[in-house]
Every structure is written in structure tokens, then in C-alpha cells.
Design an enzyme around this catalytic site. Structure first.
Site, short mmCIF file in Angstrom:
data_model
loop_
_atom_site.label_atom_id
_atom_site.label_comp_id
_atom_site.label_asym_id
_atom_site.label_seq_id
_atom_site.Cartn_x
_atom_site.Cartn_y
_atom_site.Cartn_z
N LYS A 266 -7.61 -4.05 -18.87
CA LYS A 266 -8.57 -3.34 -19.77
C LYS A 266 -7.74 -2.66 -21.07
CE LYS A 266 -12.09 0.11 -20.02
NZ LYS A 266 -12.99 0.89 -19.43
N GLU B 76 2.33 -1.69 -14.16
CA GLU B 76 2.64 -3.09 -13.34
C GLU B 76 2.28 -4.30 -14.12
OE1 GLU B 76 0.70 -0.26 -12.58
OE2 GLU B 76 1.16 0.40 -10.61
N GLY C 22 -13.17 -0.40 -15.47
CA GLY C 22 -12.23 -1.47 -14.77
C GLY C 22 -12.86 -2.21 -13.62
N ARG C 23 -13.31 -1.21 -12.71
CA ARG C 23 -13.79 -1.75 -11.31
C ARG C 23 -15.31 -2.36 -11.57
NH1 ARG C 23 -12.81 3.54 -11.70
NH2 ARG C 23 -14.64 5.01 -11.44
N GLU D 97 -12.61 4.89 -5.73
CA GLU D 97 -12.28 5.26 -7.06
C GLU D 97 -13.42 5.92 -7.87
OE1 GLU D 97 -10.67 2.65 -10.39
OE2 GLU D 97 -8.90 3.18 -9.65
N HIS E 90 -10.78 -7.95 17.55
CA HIS E 90 -9.47 -8.19 18.50
C HIS E 90 -8.65 -6.99 17.89
CE1 HIS E 90 -11.23 -11.42 20.61
NE2 HIS E 90 -11.83 -11.85 19.59
N LYS F 92 0.99 8.22 -11.86
CA LYS F 92 1.54 7.37 -12.92
C LYS F 92 2.57 8.05 -13.93
CE LYS F 92 -2.63 4.76 -13.79
NZ LYS F 92 -3.49 4.38 -14.66
#
Ligand code: F6P
Length: 520
Positions: free
Chosen positions: A204, A210, A261-262, A347, A378, A487
Site C-alpha cells: 500500500k 521487508e 491494508g488488512r 491489528e 491431534h 520498525k
């Protein structure tokens, strides 16, 4: 105009109801006393059937919660979001991901003059993006598509591409690189050839460390491998088209600051999904989400599934004090759904202050976690059945199988039903070890089939239920300031890792820095 849930007149009534009977509610007795309990607490919404009856509430609690929702001004807050008002107050932005799935030409809610312009932009970009997706699908020379992005620029498309794998075009492999750990990109690059690869740089902001690091390494690899024509082999999906161009990427698809963004799966960020399932499939995904948007906008609260789920979330977090919700998709293709929902919920609602910045006196986001059933059974279901904490479970099952293998799907569905049943009914044991206390809550969401449309509806349902609880808590669900400090510090430490300068650092960070540099 809006009132926080703990400031409503219903809040003390709910506290009294919880102390009087809510805390002690026994699901087995509740079903015995109310033969219509399943009918009352289950409902259909677009593409999703939901059974909320195995939850620790009764009709009177739900009625109080519904009254409380009205008293908070939830309907007005929802309409403010849908109408494009800047409800993301700390960033001064509208929250309009619902516009991304709104059909062109459909009349708009409220004062729609600015929304009409946005909707025209949405459809112009969508048409261009989908035409591009179909071109890539038809291009036999492109066999590998690598999405480079993180957070909302990774989790949504990655989850959806896996969820819809049975609709995926043959001859196309999709890769997702998110982590700055070069292990991920390097491993992916081993199987790629530049002339057959399309890199999608999804961000965005186009500033995320990253993604910028991975994009730069991918560009360098492309050139080192003799790749030519960055315009053909790289595309950027971003609100910051200029930054993409500055990197030499000329094929770009934009979106807007009013898409969080999400919440961006429905925008150009969805391009990997469109390449995987085609433009018609992507339009079905949008249509399914839009159907859920309309349900959220128009259904009375008592029959409004996102509202009922959001109210249950508040009841569990603030009255029962449950700290987490376990997500168990009973479909292997939904294996990234828990990770996607983690970002969506945590978030959005992992906040400790109200919209005006003052500290809250109530708990907000639960921890979300999970794994596909039957694998989780399990591993950690032991704790769900017999642990000291009560952890509500959300099962998501699909009626139709996506494969022809005999017997599997029946076993899968039987396990989903049996787990929810066992959690609730429990079992007297001959000793403590073999005793199942039961009365453990679960919600059961059921899709008829796993299709682009049903996935769209399921995701929109989750978005809106997060909106509901965030709205009731009086928080801004659309910012994420909590991710910023780390960050900034990472940049400082990166320089210190090179220089060895530990001045001013706390003892632990300085000690670890020294340890990491030993041998350097
Ligand atoms: O660091 C958090 C975050 O800002 C998320 O909200 C977002 O989804 C992710 O980073 C990626 O951001 P971008 O799409 O701008 O690269």
C-alpha cells in the site's frame, strides 16, 4: 453521538445478568429447557449458515446485547463507514473497502457525490487490473507469479489463492514472499527463470522495509539472470505509484488511502487471486462480499449475522473474560484463514485507548489462533476439552467436498460436528483424567460450497464482525500505530549491528547485540 458499550444503561444490566445466571449457564440445560434454541440461535446470511446456539448466552442476554448495540449508535457508525465519513479519526481517512466490491451503477448510500467519483475510479482500476490478469493467464510464457508483500499485502491474497486452489488456472504457479528473511526469497528464486516469472510488488505504502528489501533483491536477481523488460516481468500494486515508478516499475495498479491494508484483498492487492482464478472468479468474490455488505447494512440487528457475532465477541471478552478465540477451518484449503483473521482482528481491535485517546477500562481484542481441523484435534484440542481455560472455538465447515475421494469428506464433517458436540456435552469420567466437563462453547459456520462468492461473503462477514466489536468498544479499528515503534528501533539496531555501538541501549539488547556480533 456514539456511546461506548460500557457507558450504556444496558451495561450494568448485563453485569447483573452475568452474575445472576450468565456465569452459570449450562448449555445442556439450556437446550433441554428451550426446544427452539437451535432455531433461535441459528441463521442464514448470504452464502453462510451460522449456528450460534452452542454459545454461553440465552435469549434474554442476547436481547440486552442487541439493545446495547442500538444504544451505542452502532447503526449510525456503520452508516458513517459505508457513507465514506472519515471514521478512521487518527489518520483522518474514510474506510471504504466496501466500495471496492460495490457493483458499478448501483445507487450509493447517504450523501453520495464524492462516493460516486470513488466508485468510478474503483471500477476503472478493477477493469484494467482484471484485463491484465486475464492477459497473464493467457500468456503461456509466464509460468510463475511471485507476490512480494507483507501483512495485508500478503495474508489476504495468499489465503484466498489457497482457498480457491480448485479454481486455479493450470500452468501457473503462485509464490508468496513476505518475510525479510532472505531464506524465503532465495528459496523461491531457486526454482524460477526470469523469462517465465512475473513479480508483483504489493505494498500500500511502497515504503515497508521487508517488501522494499525483497523487491530490490528480486530486481537485482532478474538483471543478474539476464532478465530483460522489467515492464513485462514486474508490476506494482500500491497507492504510491510514484515510488514504484522510481524503482523502474512501470506496470502499476493503484488503490486509495481509504482502503486499509488488512482490508485490501478486494483492491489491486487481489491481483494474484485474479490471476489464479480469472476475472470472472474475482468478480464472483466481490459479489459474495457485496451480498454480505448488504446483509450487514439492511438486516435488523436481531437477524444480522455480523452484529450477532460481534455482540457475542463482546459478551465473551468483557463478561466471561475469555482471552482468545480458536479458529478451526474444516477444509484444508482454508489453512491460511487463521493467520488472515489474526491480522484482521488483532491489528484492528488490539487497542488500549478509546477513539479520543483516553485509556479504556475494558478488554478489547482476543487472541486469535488456530489450525485446520482435523489437524488441530491431534495437537491442541486436548486443552480445549480439558484445560483450565475456556477457549471458544469457531468451526468453519463446507458441505460439499472439493475432491472425489470416497469417504474423506464424511469423516471430516463428522469430526467437525463431533468436536463441537463433545465440547458441549462432555462426559462423566471414571476418574478426573477421563472426565470431560463439557459446557465449552463453539460457533459453527457452514458454507454450502467453497467458491469465490462464498469465500467473499465469509471474509466480509469477518470484517464486519470486527467492526461491530470495535465500534462497541469505542476504538478506532482502522489504524495500527502499535506496529510503528518496532520498525523505528529496527532501523537503529541495524546500524548498531554493523558498527557495534551499544551506547544507550538497555542491558539485554546490548548483551544480545554483542552476542550476535561475536565472531563478526
Ligand atoms: O506494519 C503493519 C502494516 O502497516 C500493515 O497494516 C500492513 O498490512 C502491512 O504493514 C503492509 O503494509 P504495506 O502494504 O504498506 O507494505
Amino acid at each position: 453521538m456514539s456511546l461506548r458499550c460500557d457507558h450504556t444503561p444496558q451495561w450494568p444490566q448485563l453485569q447483573a445478568a452475568f452474575s445472576a445466571q450468565g456465569r452459570a449457564l449450562d448449555l445442556r440445560q439450556a437446550f433441554a429447557q428451550d426446544h427452539q434454541r437451535f432455531a433461535h440461535f441459528s441463521q442464514s446470511a448470504p452464502h453462510v449458515f451460522a449456528d450460534l446456539s452452542k454459545n454461553l448466552w440465552d435469549r434474554s442476554t442476547e436481547a440486552l446485547l442487541l439493545d446495547m448495540a442500538q444504544a451505542t449508535g452502532l447503526a449510525q457508525h456503520r452508516d458513517a463507514m459505508l457513507g465514506g465519513q472519515p471514521i478512521n479519526s487518527t489518520e483522518g481517512r474514510a474506510v471504504l473497502h466496501t466500495l471496492l466490491r460495490r457493483p458499478a451503477g448501483l445507487s450509493l448510500p447517504g450523501d453520495s457525490s464524492s462516493l460516486a467519483g470513488h466508485l468510478a475510479d474503483v471500477h476503472a482500476t478493477l477493469d484494467a487490473m482484471l484485463a491484465y490478469a486475464d492477459t497473464v493467464r493467457a500468456d503461456d510464457a509466464i509460468t510463475d507469479i511471485v507476490n512480494i508483500g507483507i501483512g495485508g499485502s500478503d495474508l489476504g491474497p495468499h489465503m484466498a489463492v489457497l482457498a480457491l486452489e480448485q479454481f486455479r488456472a493450470h500452468g501457473k504457479r503462485l509464490h508468496f514472499v513476505s518475510n525479510v528473511d532472505g531464506h524465503e526469497l532465495y528459496t523461491a528464486l531457486q526454482s524460477l527463470r526470469p523469462q517465465n516469472t512475473l513479480f508483483l510488488i504489493a505494498s500500500k505504502t511502497f515504503t515497508t522495509a521487508e517488501t522494499m528489501t525483497n523487491a530490490a533483491s528480486a530486481l537485482a536477481w532478474f538483471e543478474q539472470q539476464g532478465g530483460r523488460d522489467v515492464g513485462r516481468h514486474f508490476a506494482a500494486l500500491t497507492t504510491n505509484v510514484e515510488a514504484a515508478r522510481a524503482l523502474g516499475i512501470t506496470t502499476t495498479f493503484g488503490f486509495w488511502d481509504w482502503v486499509g491494508g488488512r482490508y485490501s484483498l478486494w483492491s489491486a492487492i487481489g491481483l494474484p487471486v485474479a490471476i489464479a482464478i480469472g476475472s470472472a472468479g474475482f468478480r464472483d468474490l466481490l459479489a459474495g462480499a457485496h451480498a454480505m455488505d448488504e446483509h450487514f447494512r439492511t438486516a435488523p440487528f436481531a437477524q444480522n449475522l455480523p452484529v450477532r457475532l460481534g455482540l457475542l465477541d463482546v459478551w465473551y471478552r468483557n463478561f466471561h473474560g475469555f482471552t482468545s478465540r480458536c479458529i478451526a477451518p474444516y477444509h484444508a484449503a482454508l489453512r491460511r484463514l487463521p493467520a488472515y483473521l489474526q491480522q484482521l482482528e488483532m491489528e484492528s481491535n488490539g487497542k488500549r485507548v478509546a477513539r479520543d485517546g483516553t485509556p479504556l477500562a475494558l478488554a478489547t481484542s482476543p487472541v486469535l489462533w488456530g489450525e485446520p481441523g482435523t489437524n488441530g484435534q491431534h495437537a491442541f484440542f486436548q486443552m480445549l476439552h480439558q484445560g483450565t481455560d475456556v477457549l471458544p472455538l469457531e468451526l468453519i465447515a463446507v458441505r460439499q467436498a472439493t475432491h472425489p475421494l470416497k469417504g474423506h469428506h464424511e469423516k471430516l464433517l463428522a469430526n467437525a460436528l463431533a468436536q463441537a458436540q463433545a465440547l458441549m456435552v462432555g462426559k462423566e469420567g471414571e476418574d478426573g483424567h477421563r472426565h470431560f466437563p463439557g459446557n465449552r462453547p463453539s460457533t459453527f459456520l457452514l458454507l454450502d460450497a467453497l467458491t469465490p462468492a462464498s469465500l467473499g461473503a465469509l471474509i466480509a462477514l469477518q470484517e464486519h464482525r470486527v467492526f461491530v466489536s470495535g465500534s462497541l468498544w469505542g476504538i478506532n479499528s482502522f489504524d495500527q500505530w502499535g506496529v510503528e515503534l518496532g520498525k523505528v528501533l529496527a532501523k537503529d539496531i541495524e546500524a548498531r549491528l554493523a558498527s557495534g555501538d551499544a551506547a544507550g541501549l538497555d542491558g539485554s539488547t546490548a548483551g544480545l547485540l554483542g552476542r550476535l556480533r561475536s565472531g563478526a
